[in-house]
Design a protein around this motif. Structure first.
Motif, PDB file in Angstrom:
ATOM      1  N   HIS A 146      12.135  37.167  27.667  1.00 46.34           N
ATOM      2  CA  HIS A 146      12.773  36.991  28.977  1.00 46.34           C
ATOM      3  C   HIS A 146      11.925  37.593  30.096  1.00 46.34           C
ATOM      4  CE1 HIS A 146      16.169  35.767  31.380  1.00 46.34           C
ATOM      5  NE2 HIS A 146      15.983  36.866  32.089  1.00 46.34           N
ATOM      6  N   ILE A 147      11.821  36.836  31.195  1.00 45.95           N
ATOM      7  CA  ILE A 147      11.105  37.343  32.378  1.00 45.95           C
ATOM      8  C   ILE A 147      12.120  38.011  33.293  1.00 45.95           C
ATOM      9  CG2 ILE A 147       9.956  36.604  34.508  1.00 45.95           C
ATOM     10  CD1 ILE A 147       8.301  34.777  33.020  1.00 45.95           C
ATOM     11  N   ASP A 148      11.830  39.246  33.725  1.00 48.46           N
ATOM     12  CA  ASP A 148      12.757  39.979  34.603  1.00 48.46           C
ATOM     13  C   ASP A 148      12.979  39.230  35.907  1.00 48.46           C
ATOM     14  OD1 ASP A 148      12.972  41.917  32.791  1.00 48.46           O
ATOM     15  OD2 ASP A 148      11.511  43.275  33.732  1.00 48.46           O
ATOM     16  N   GLY A 149      14.202  39.342  36.418  1.00 49.85           N
ATOM     17  CA  GLY A 149      14.479  38.794  37.746  1.00 49.85           C
ATOM     18  C   GLY A 149      15.021  37.373  37.715  1.00 49.85           C
ATOM     19  N   ASN A 199      18.175  35.359  36.426  1.00 52.85           N
ATOM     20  CA  ASN A 199      19.485  35.476  35.804  1.00 52.85           C
ATOM     21  C   ASN A 199      19.933  34.109  35.288  1.00 52.85           C
ATOM     22  OD1 ASN A 199      21.878  36.536  35.018  1.00 52.85           O
ATOM     23  ND2 ASN A 199      22.812  36.528  37.076  1.00 52.85           N
ATOM     24  N   TYR A 208       4.871  33.508  29.582  1.00 50.53           N
ATOM     25  CA  TYR A 208       4.982  34.969  29.589  1.00 50.53           C
ATOM     26  C   TYR A 208       3.641  35.637  29.843  1.00 50.53           C
ATOM     27  CZ  TYR A 208       6.886  39.533  28.510  1.00 50.53           C
ATOM     28  OH  TYR A 208       7.302  40.833  28.608  1.00 50.53           O
ATOM     29  N   ALA A 215      10.432  34.792  40.760  1.00 46.79           N
ATOM     30  CA  ALA A 215      10.253  35.805  39.709  1.00 46.79           C
ATOM     31  C   ALA A 215       8.833  35.760  39.141  1.00 46.79           C
ATOM     32  CB  ALA A 215      11.285  35.584  38.597  1.00 46.79           C
ATOM     33  N   SER A 254       6.013  38.718  39.375  1.00 45.88           N
ATOM     34  CA  SER A 254       5.404  39.351  38.196  1.00 45.88           C
ATOM     35  C   SER A 254       3.871  39.231  38.224  1.00 45.88           C
ATOM     36  CB  SER A 254       6.002  38.772  36.904  1.00 45.88           C
ATOM     37  OG  SER A 254       5.618  37.426  36.781  1.00 45.88           O
TER      38      SER A 254
END
Ligand code: PTJ
Length: 250
Positions: free
Chosen positions: A134-137, A139, A151, A168, A172
């Protein structure tokens, strides 16, 4: 069957592909709406690849050639319209292809994988839930991306995208290239490089630019990317659209 001499042949052909993809389970229901929205903006562009779009395509080609780990993210609309060109672009770049869907179902992932395989793609990522991180940010399940693909990618091409994921990915630290006919969309404004053109034209132009630039030295490619300003390029695309309205008023 659309006659080839029909003045709106290409547009109608795309519609036919979109409808067929919907019937065969490749397209999300909302993919039809997204396509219609794109058509409206394309009309304002004169259904042509503009000089402004060509500048963004050149910058995108240079960025993809500079990438250590380029990834092309694929969804339903992209598969419906340009699956062969996606495979060709990945092959000339040595890039990975990853399926990443906004309206994700196992059935659609399988249907899209089949079309990509038939077009010649061998190792398509994003198809196995165990490979996902999962990539943060984000939802949304769209934030679940392949550990070997998006990723760890440094440059990602995201055609017909939603704003959240673009934001997001940029946050990143990745360079994001968006393909979006709407210069006002959040995706267009958030991406590092946005190509305001129909994917049915821009993808071929991108392949040609990659082939043309692929033997240039890295410093020259860096200069092309460094000289590109996304906000100014978006403003120029909007000017083209506004001019087409002003011309009509004369
Ligand atoms: O296949 P999925 O589940 O990942 O869903 C894909 C869609 C496109 C339905 C989903 O990502 C979505 O809802 O996207 P949006 O928010 O409607 O954004 C799509 C953007 O693509 C809009 O700004 C359209 O103007 C633009 N667009 C539509 N057709 C084209 C296009 N841009 C370039 N070329 C097109 N042919």
């Amino acid at each position: 069957m659309i006659p080839e001499n029909h003045p709106r042949y290409h547009s109608l052909l795309s519609r036919e592909k979109i409808v067929d993809a919907y019937k065969s389970g490749i397209l999300a229901d909302a993919g039809m709406i997204a396509h219609g929205r794109g058509e409206a903006f394309d009309y304002l562009l004169g259904e042509k690849t503009t000089v402004t779009a060509r500048k963004s395509i050149e910058a995108a080609a240079a960025a993809l050639l500079l990438a250590k780990n380029p990834v092309i993210s694929v969804n339903g609309n992209t598969t419906a319209l340009v699956s062969g060109e996606i495979v060709e672009l990945a092959s000339v770049l040595g890039a990975k292809i990853e399926i990443n869907l906004f309206y994700k179902t196992e059935e659609r992932v399988k249907a899209i994988l089949k079309v990509l395989n038939e077009a010649g793609a061998e190792d398509v990522l994003g198809t196995e839930s165990k490979e996902l991180k999962h990539i943060d940010g984000i939802n949304h399940p769209r934030g679940d991306v392949s550990s070997e693909g998006i990723y760890k990618a440094d440059v990602i091409l995201v055609p017909l995208e939603d704003g959240d994921r673009t934001e997001a990915l940029v946050k990143s630290g990745k360079l994001v290239i968006a393909l979006d006919l709407n210069p006002l969309s959040r995706t267009a404004r958030t991406a590092s490089i946005t190509i305001v053109d129909n994917i049915t034209r821009s993808i071929q132009c991108l392949i040609e630019n990659v082939l043309e630039l692929k033997d240039r030295d890295r410093e020259e490619l860096k200069k092309i990317v460094g000289n590109f300003n996304n906000v100014n390029n978006l403003k120029d695309s909007l000017k083209v659209m506004l001019n087409s309205i002003n011309e009509f008023e004369k």
